[in-house]
Design a protein around this motif. Structure first.
Motif, short mmCIF file in Angstrom:
data_model
loop_
_atom_site.label_atom_id
_atom_site.label_comp_id
_atom_site.label_asym_id
_atom_site.label_seq_id
_atom_site.Cartn_x
_atom_site.Cartn_y
_atom_site.Cartn_z
N SER A 295 -8.08 -2.56 -0.97
CA SER A 295 -6.55 -2.27 -1.07
C SER A 295 -6.31 -0.51 -1.76
CB SER A 295 -5.53 -3.26 -1.93
OG SER A 295 -5.94 -3.45 -3.23
N ILE A 296 -7.11 -0.34 -2.97
CA ILE A 296 -6.70 0.56 -3.65
C ILE A 296 -7.35 1.83 -2.96
CG2 ILE A 296 -7.50 1.94 -5.88
CD1 ILE A 296 -7.06 -0.63 -7.40
N SER A 297 -8.60 1.59 -2.54
CA SER A 297 -9.47 2.47 -1.43
C SER A 297 -8.60 2.95 -0.22
CB SER A 297 -10.88 1.85 -1.11
OG SER A 297 -11.64 1.75 -2.33
N GLY A 298 -7.93 2.06 0.33
CA GLY A 298 -7.22 2.24 1.67
C GLY A 298 -6.05 3.09 1.18
N ILE A 299 -5.56 3.12 -0.12
CA ILE A 299 -4.38 4.02 -0.28
C ILE A 299 -5.12 5.37 -0.67
CG2 ILE A 299 -3.10 4.67 -2.18
CD1 ILE A 299 -2.27 1.64 -2.59
N HIS A 300 -6.26 5.32 -1.24
CA HIS A 300 -6.74 6.79 -1.39
C HIS A 300 -7.41 7.42 -0.22
CE1 HIS A 300 -8.40 6.07 -5.93
NE2 HIS A 300 -7.30 5.69 -5.54
N GLU A 301 -7.65 6.45 0.83
CA GLU A 301 -8.26 6.88 2.05
C GLU A 301 -7.01 7.89 2.98
OE1 GLU A 301 -10.31 7.89 5.71
OE2 GLU A 301 -10.97 7.25 3.67
#
Length: 355
Positions: A295-301
């Protein structure tokens, strides 16, 4: 009476605000990328947000780990950038607060000293404490800073609470708002019903954190019979990780919903269809297919693609994009271009570089 230092911010909180959960910008060596972090804060302000939440799940709970110890630094950098904007006095400034009583009190004092208006009090990671002990913890924190309650879903470290817990939670005088984020209609109803039966329903603002149901939450009226009267309660705003990306378009949708409710002009079939689209977009960035692991990585992406941060790096080695998640983000961007704010971000970055 509530202990709230800024009447303008309190009014905005009660009327309903758009509050993104602010991510953490990092360098490849996991030090804070202060330049990108400040730019990200300026992006949210340029989008017209009503507040900022920092030190929360989207900021990464690991900022509190001894090997990083970033909590005070991240809050200070963000507060400083808000002050530089000249808008700090009218923004709803929320600081995440976690941990056992001593840690929570220390974080509350840090947040209060840096000018934050409320503490978003997480109950995650405290499964050894009873509901009564968690209520006592809340009372102690509420003596330091006004409390923004937080029902965090079990998939990311939360737990299920009883209706009686939320009823007693609402009785705590300095609880000013509650964010419901259990991603569960039954548990969401427990919170809304508890507020309505508490006798403090005008004093507690209800905010959605249900990223799977954002639009529906914002347009739905909840009514309960309390004694000889019917009490109505609405979600007046949102405090969401979803609001951290494609923020300009989300702000526009939020304003459209608020104005439409006020004027009675909403096209409900169209709004509900948009709600489905928002949920589909959220499923990609929050990595629903893998139980929110990315979830956090998706935001970062998304933020990397737009040039707002430099890398996908997270403090936890377990936090990374899942297999197929990047392709899912490609899909929703292609499917719903009207909900993507790439053009606005390009203009923002150009103007920001000149400033």
């Amino acid at each position: 009476m509530m202990k709230f230092s800024n009447p303008e911010v309190l009014d905005k909180l009660m009327e309903g605000g758009f509050i993104p959960a602010h991510p953490l910008a990092l360098n490849s060596d996991l030090t804070i990328d202060e330049q990108s972090h400040r730019r990200l804060t300026r992006y949210y302000l340029a989008c017209g947000v009503d507040g900022i939440a920092i030190g929360v799940h989207t900021t990464q709970f690991e900022i509190r780990d001894p090997q990083f110890n970033y909590y005070r630094q991240v809050l200070k950098i963000t507060a400083d950038e808000l002050s530089r904007s000249g808008k700090a006095g009218s923004l709803i400034k929320v600081a995440g607060i976690c941990g056992p009583v001593n840690q929570a009190l220390e974080e509350a004092e840090i947040a209060q000293s840096l000018g934050y208006d409320l503490g978003l009090l997480s109950m995650g990671g405290l499964n050894d404490l009873s509901e009564d002990q968690l209520l006592d913890r809340t009372r102690q924190v509420a003596k330091v800073i006004p409390v923004f309650g937080f029902y965090l879903q079990p998939s990311v470290g939360g737990r299920v609470f009883s209706y009686d817990f939320w009823k007693k939670f609402c009785d705590i005088p300095n609880v000013c708002a509650i964010k419901t984020a259990p991603f569960d209609r039954y548990q969401t109803l427990d919170v809304v019903r508890a507020i309505c039966h508490s006798g403090r329903e005008p004093e507690i603002a209800l905010y959605t954190g249900n990223d799977d149901n954002i639009v529906n939450d914002l347009i739905t009226s909840y009514r309960f019979k309390v004694g000889d009267r019917v009490v109505e309660k609405r979600f007046v705003g949102g405090l969401l990780g979803h609001y951290a990306v494609w923020t300009k378009k989300s702000v526009e949708l939020f304003r459209h919903l608020k104005e439409g409710l006020r004027k009675g002009t909403l096209d409900y079939p169209a709004v509900l269809q948009t709600g489905v689209e928002v949920t589909d977009m959220n499923s990609a960035i929050f990595d629903v297919a893998h139980r929110f692991k990315g979830s956090i990585s998706g935001i970062h992406e998304v933020l990397i693609r737009q040039g707002l941060i430099k890398g996908i790096w997270c403090l936890s080695p377990e936090e990374k994009l899942s297999e197929g998640q990047r392709e899912e983000i490609d899909r929703v961007i292609s499917q719903y271009p009207h909900l993507v704010d790439d053009i606005f971000v390009k203009e923002f970055l150009l103007n920001d570089s000149k400033g």
